[in-house]
Write a protein that holds these residues in place. Sequence first.
Motif, PDB file in Angstrom:
ATOM      1  N   SER A  41       0.826  -1.204   0.000  1.00  0.00           N
ATOM      2  CA  SER A  41       0.000   0.000   0.000  1.00  0.00           C
ATOM      3  C   SER A  41       0.866   1.262   0.000  1.00  0.00           C
ATOM      4  O   SER A  41       0.604   2.204  -0.753  1.00  0.00           O
ATOM      5  N   ARG A  42       1.885   1.271   0.823  1.00  0.00           N
ATOM      6  CA  ARG A  42       2.772   2.450   0.871  1.00  0.00           C
ATOM      7  C   ARG A  42       3.498   2.650  -0.459  1.00  0.00           C
ATOM      8  O   ARG A  42       3.625   3.766  -0.949  1.00  0.00           O
ATOM      9  N   ARG A  43       3.957   1.571  -1.075  1.00  0.00           N
ATOM     10  CA  ARG A  43       4.679   1.675  -2.340  1.00  0.00           C
ATOM     11  C   ARG A  43       3.725   2.084  -3.469  1.00  0.00           C
ATOM     12  O   ARG A  43       4.076   2.859  -4.338  1.00  0.00           O
ATOM     13  N   GLY A  44       2.497   1.594  -3.451  1.00  0.00           N
ATOM     14  CA  GLY A  44       1.514   1.959  -4.473  1.00  0.00           C
ATOM     15  C   GLY A  44       0.980   3.365  -4.304  1.00  0.00           C
ATOM     16  O   GLY A  44       0.532   3.981  -5.266  1.00  0.00           O
ATOM     17  N   GLY A  45       0.996   3.863  -3.075  1.00  0.00           N
ATOM     18  CA  GLY A  45       0.605   5.234  -2.794  1.00  0.00           C
ATOM     19  C   GLY A  45      -0.867   5.531  -3.041  1.00  0.00           C
ATOM     20  O   GLY A  45      -1.732   4.653  -2.973  1.00  0.00           O
ATOM     21  N   VAL A  46      -1.127   6.789  -3.345  1.00  0.00           N
ATOM     22  CA  VAL A  46      -2.494   7.274  -3.538  1.00  0.00           C
ATOM     23  C   VAL A  46      -3.187   6.537  -4.677  1.00  0.00           C
ATOM     24  O   VAL A  46      -4.365   6.185  -4.569  1.00  0.00           O
ATOM     25  N   GLU A  47      -2.467   6.266  -5.761  1.00  0.00           N
ATOM     26  CA  GLU A  47      -3.072   5.561  -6.899  1.00  0.00           C
ATOM     27  C   GLU A  47      -3.583   4.182  -6.487  1.00  0.00           C
ATOM     28  O   GLU A  47      -4.647   3.745  -6.920  1.00  0.00           O
ATOM     29  N   TYR A  48      -2.820   3.503  -5.664  1.00  0.00           N
ATOM     30  CA  TYR A  48      -3.205   2.178  -5.187  1.00  0.00           C
ATOM     31  C   TYR A  48      -4.470   2.270  -4.347  1.00  0.00           C
ATOM     32  O   TYR A  48      -5.432   1.530  -4.565  1.00  0.00           O
ATOM     33  N   GLU A  49      -4.488   3.179  -3.394  1.00  0.00           N
ATOM     34  CA  GLU A  49      -5.666   3.349  -2.544  1.00  0.00           C
ATOM     35  C   GLU A  49      -6.891   3.738  -3.364  1.00  0.00           C
ATOM     36  O   GLU A  49      -7.994   3.265  -3.111  1.00  0.00           O
ATOM     37  N   GLN A  50      -6.719   4.587  -4.371  1.00  0.00           N
ATOM     38  CA  GLN A  50      -7.844   4.989  -5.215  1.00  0.00           C
ATOM     39  C   GLN A  50      -8.388   3.817  -6.026  1.00  0.00           C
ATOM     40  O   GLN A  50      -9.595   3.743  -6.275  1.00  0.00           O
ATOM     41  N   SER A  51      -7.522   2.891  -6.409  1.00  0.00           N
ATOM     42  CA  SER A  51      -7.993   1.731  -7.171  1.00  0.00           C
ATOM     43  C   SER A  51      -8.842   0.795  -6.314  1.00  0.00           C
ATOM     44  O   SER A  51      -9.601  -0.011  -6.836  1.00  0.00           O
ATOM     45  N   LEU A  52      -8.728   0.905  -5.005  1.00  0.00           N
ATOM     46  CA  LEU A  52      -9.514   0.063  -4.095  1.00  0.00           C
ATOM     47  C   LEU A  52     -10.891   0.645  -3.790  1.00  0.00           C
ATOM     48  O   LEU A  52     -11.779  -0.078  -3.348  1.00  0.00           O
ATOM     49  N   ILE A  53     -11.093   1.932  -4.029  1.00  0.00           N
ATOM     50  CA  ILE A  53     -12.354   2.586  -3.672  1.00  0.00           C
ATOM     51  C   ILE A  53     -13.565   1.895  -4.285  1.00  0.00           C
ATOM     52  O   ILE A  53     -14.518   1.573  -3.570  1.00  0.00           O
TER      53      ILE A  53
END
Length: 108
Positions: A41-53
Amino acid sequence: MADGPRLSIYRGNLADIESDLLVVSTNELMTHRGGVSGAVSRRGGVEYEQSLIPIRKETKLRQNRCVAIPGVGKLKCKYVILTCPSRRDRPTSPHRLNEVYKNVLNKE
């Protein structure tokens, strides 16, 4: 792959590995706080978190299921497959882990 799928085992930060996919265990709500899921999650950053929404809005990640999302941000993998081998109120058994990994390997 011409020879079929391959499995590699590494030691270190999985989020730094260049690969086709990473398989990460997480909880039903996909809140990545620590361990491997936290590192990814930290390495993927904001883009990663947004893909989970959208996934979080649709449903929780059900026990023994998996979902694939693109490797984004600073991740060096093409996809991340999130699995949920157990719930907070039930410990993970070898049988449950076996089912989860079968689901991952059978995912197209």
